[in-house]
Design a protein around this motif. Sequence first.
Motif, mmCIF file in Angstrom:
data_model
loop_
_atom_site.group_PDB
_atom_site.id
_atom_site.type_symbol
_atom_site.label_atom_id
_atom_site.label_comp_id
_atom_site.label_asym_id
_atom_site.label_seq_id
_atom_site.Cartn_x
_atom_site.Cartn_y
_atom_site.Cartn_z
ATOM 1 N N VAL A 69 0.872 -1.171 0.000
ATOM 2 C CA VAL A 69 0.000 0.000 0.000
ATOM 3 C C VAL A 69 0.910 1.221 0.000
ATOM 4 C CG1 VAL A 69 -1.631 1.386 1.331
ATOM 5 C CG2 VAL A 69 -1.917 -1.098 1.226
ATOM 6 N N ALA A 70 0.693 2.104 -0.953
ATOM 7 C CA ALA A 70 1.447 3.357 -0.939
ATOM 8 C C ALA A 70 0.580 4.404 -0.260
ATOM 9 C CB ALA A 70 1.800 3.772 -2.358
ATOM 10 N N ASN A 71 1.066 4.896 0.872
ATOM 11 C CA ASN A 71 0.346 5.943 1.594
ATOM 12 C C ASN A 71 0.849 7.296 1.081
ATOM 13 O OD1 ASN A 71 -0.768 7.747 3.339
ATOM 14 N ND2 ASN A 71 -0.182 6.648 5.212
ATOM 15 N N LEU A 72 -0.023 7.998 0.360
ATOM 16 C CA LEU A 72 0.400 9.238 -0.295
ATOM 17 C C LEU A 72 -0.112 10.483 0.437
ATOM 18 C CD1 LEU A 72 -0.072 8.151 -4.018
ATOM 19 C CD2 LEU A 72 1.831 7.726 -2.459
ATOM 20 N N GLU A 73 -0.454 10.293 1.705
ATOM 21 C CA GLU A 73 -1.000 11.395 2.492
ATOM 22 C C GLU A 73 -0.107 12.631 2.449
ATOM 23 O OE1 GLU A 73 -1.456 10.310 6.559
ATOM 24 O OE2 GLU A 73 -2.440 12.197 7.108
ATOM 25 N N LYS A 74 1.216 12.403 2.495
ATOM 26 C CA LYS A 74 2.131 13.553 2.549
ATOM 27 C C LYS A 74 2.838 13.812 1.228
ATOM 28 C CE LYS A 74 2.787 13.273 7.479
ATOM 29 N NZ LYS A 74 3.536 12.573 8.522
ATOM 30 N N LEU A 75 2.327 13.189 0.181
ATOM 31 C CA LEU A 75 2.916 13.434 -1.142
ATOM 32 C C LEU A 75 2.284 14.697 -1.715
ATOM 33 C CD1 LEU A 75 4.816 12.267 -3.352
ATOM 34 C CD2 LEU A 75 2.774 11.267 -4.385
ATOM 35 N N GLU A 76 3.143 15.653 -2.087
ATOM 36 C CA GLU A 76 2.612 16.935 -2.542
ATOM 37 C C GLU A 76 2.672 17.120 -4.048
ATOM 38 O OE1 GLU A 76 4.920 19.307 0.027
ATOM 39 O OE2 GLU A 76 3.660 18.680 1.710
ATOM 40 N N TYR A 77 3.599 16.394 -4.666
ATOM 41 C CA TYR A 77 3.740 16.562 -6.117
ATOM 42 C C TYR A 77 4.176 15.241 -6.725
ATOM 43 C CZ TYR A 77 5.673 17.904 -10.618
ATOM 44 O OH TYR A 77 5.960 17.963 -11.953
ATOM 45 N N ILE A 78 3.589 14.909 -7.861
ATOM 46 C CA ILE A 78 4.043 13.712 -8.569
ATOM 47 C C ILE A 78 4.199 14.057 -10.044
ATOM 48 C CG2 ILE A 78 1.691 12.796 -8.920
ATOM 49 C CD1 ILE A 78 3.010 9.968 -8.513
ATOM 50 N N SER A 79 5.327 13.708 -10.614
ATOM 51 C CA SER A 79 5.541 13.941 -12.038
ATOM 52 C C SER A 79 5.282 12.636 -12.780
ATOM 53 C CB SER A 79 6.966 14.405 -12.291
ATOM 54 O OG SER A 79 7.834 13.287 -12.213
ATOM 55 N N SER A 80 5.428 12.681 -14.106
ATOM 56 C CA SER A 80 5.194 11.475 -14.893
ATOM 57 C C SER A 80 6.213 10.392 -14.534
ATOM 58 C CB SER A 80 5.237 11.792 -16.374
ATOM 59 O OG SER A 80 6.478 12.336 -16.735
#
Lengths: 113, 393
Positions: A44-55
């Motif tokens: 499971v990837a917890n992306l709660e604190k991910l602010e930016y994702i590029s390609s």
Amino acid sequence: MDCEIIKVKNEIVISINGRLDASNSNDIGSQIVELIDNGNLNFVANLEKLEYISSAGLRVFLFIGEKLGDKGHIHLCCLQDQIKEVFIISGFSSIFKLFDDLDSAVSYENDDS
Amino acid sequence: MKSDRIIKILAIDDEPDMEELIRQQFRREIRKKEMEFVFAKNGAEALIRLNENKDIDMILSDINMPEMDGLTFLSKLKEINRPLLKTIMVSAYGDMDNIRTAMNRGAFDFVMKPINFDDLEITMNKTIEQVNKLKSAEKDHSQLLSIKHELDVAREIQTSILPKTFPAFPEKTEFDLYAAMDAAKSVGGDFYDFFMIDEERLGLVIADVSGKGIPAALFMAVSRTILKTQAITGLPANECLIRTNDSLCLENANSMFVTVFYAILNIKTGELSYANAGHNPPYILRKNGTVEMLAGMGELVIAVIKGIKYSLYNEKLAPGDVLYLFTDGVTEAMNINDELFNEARLVEVLSQNKDASAKQIIDAIVDKVKDFVNGAEQSDDITALALRYKGKV
């Protein structure tokens, strides 16, 4: 960028903080590959604190998803609005399961389990 | 002596028993193949040995020698330009003048005669350590140069492939078209494309390949070619993406993908049909200044799953309307406070430019983005295509 890995129930939960882009996606990718090579198949990837994702960041999930194939899964949870939007526009929301909270992601009854 | 490889040392001395003495003192290192010695009787012979042995790491040199002394030798050594080669001078006790001269001519260190071999070994170790550090720094530097060269190649692939002649179709009065790509320092895989399918239909493409560098540039080149090959046969936009997707899925071992928006504009009627594979939806800037986002998004990017279908959408441009295609390098341009340029600012700039030409619109947005990021490093390509539809004039 920080990346924390813990085990919850039978799932490896990877929390990714900050940005996920070309500058760090290879590092994260190889960390996960190492976990897969050691026999872990449920993520499971917890992306709660991910602010930016590029390609390049999206590509990590794609790569991991393809590597796991039918043998395992990588579910995503707690996406911030702007990250969710990227997943929706790119159609990635149709190939990954997205959950609103960590609990439902780790306790989801998978077809493959 | 600590080193991964054999250290080759040139010892220069006119005393006949010096060779024997050194072989004796360093016999263990020589036997274990940690060190290898080459000998010369004076500076002149040393230069010959250096020429024969390009792999010498370090020199031990006497000062007073017939034919060519140690100080002259140091000057000659400078001329052959091997900055990684370090010299330890061996001088008579208290001969400060010669030692100063030697150091000024580039000697790395010195030891006194009669030679204390423990001290010599420490000095040699220190010298080798320094040489190894320099060598590794030099290697890093040349690797860096080759990476930089690779990036230049990637940028060249990326930019040389895009059509850049404007006006693109001077004989077509029905539209005004302009496109530009402002490549980031680390090359991405954005591209735009446009081409006449027949007398009435204009094909318009904008796309963004995942990742950066050479892989992205190559994947972009392949994607663009496959798409265009399909498109110029006049296939419907969605069918084009379906076939491009199937072809690219076959050749994709690297989990690359590409977001593609492809539209066909009938330049006589203004009818626009399009399909969107995971790309951010373009905008229409209407003649009156209102901005609309094109319907249809969320279909999967290209090159991930073979056999998937894409939908066909229809829209109509009236004379005076502008179609604006862009990549997320525009809306996700980030300033030093980590704020994004975002869609709202883009829409605002578009509506302020309702009467501008296609080129003015593209330039205005690039300018606004640059103002906004205000010196923060550009992390992604900024690619956009604007088309003002004029209809029959």
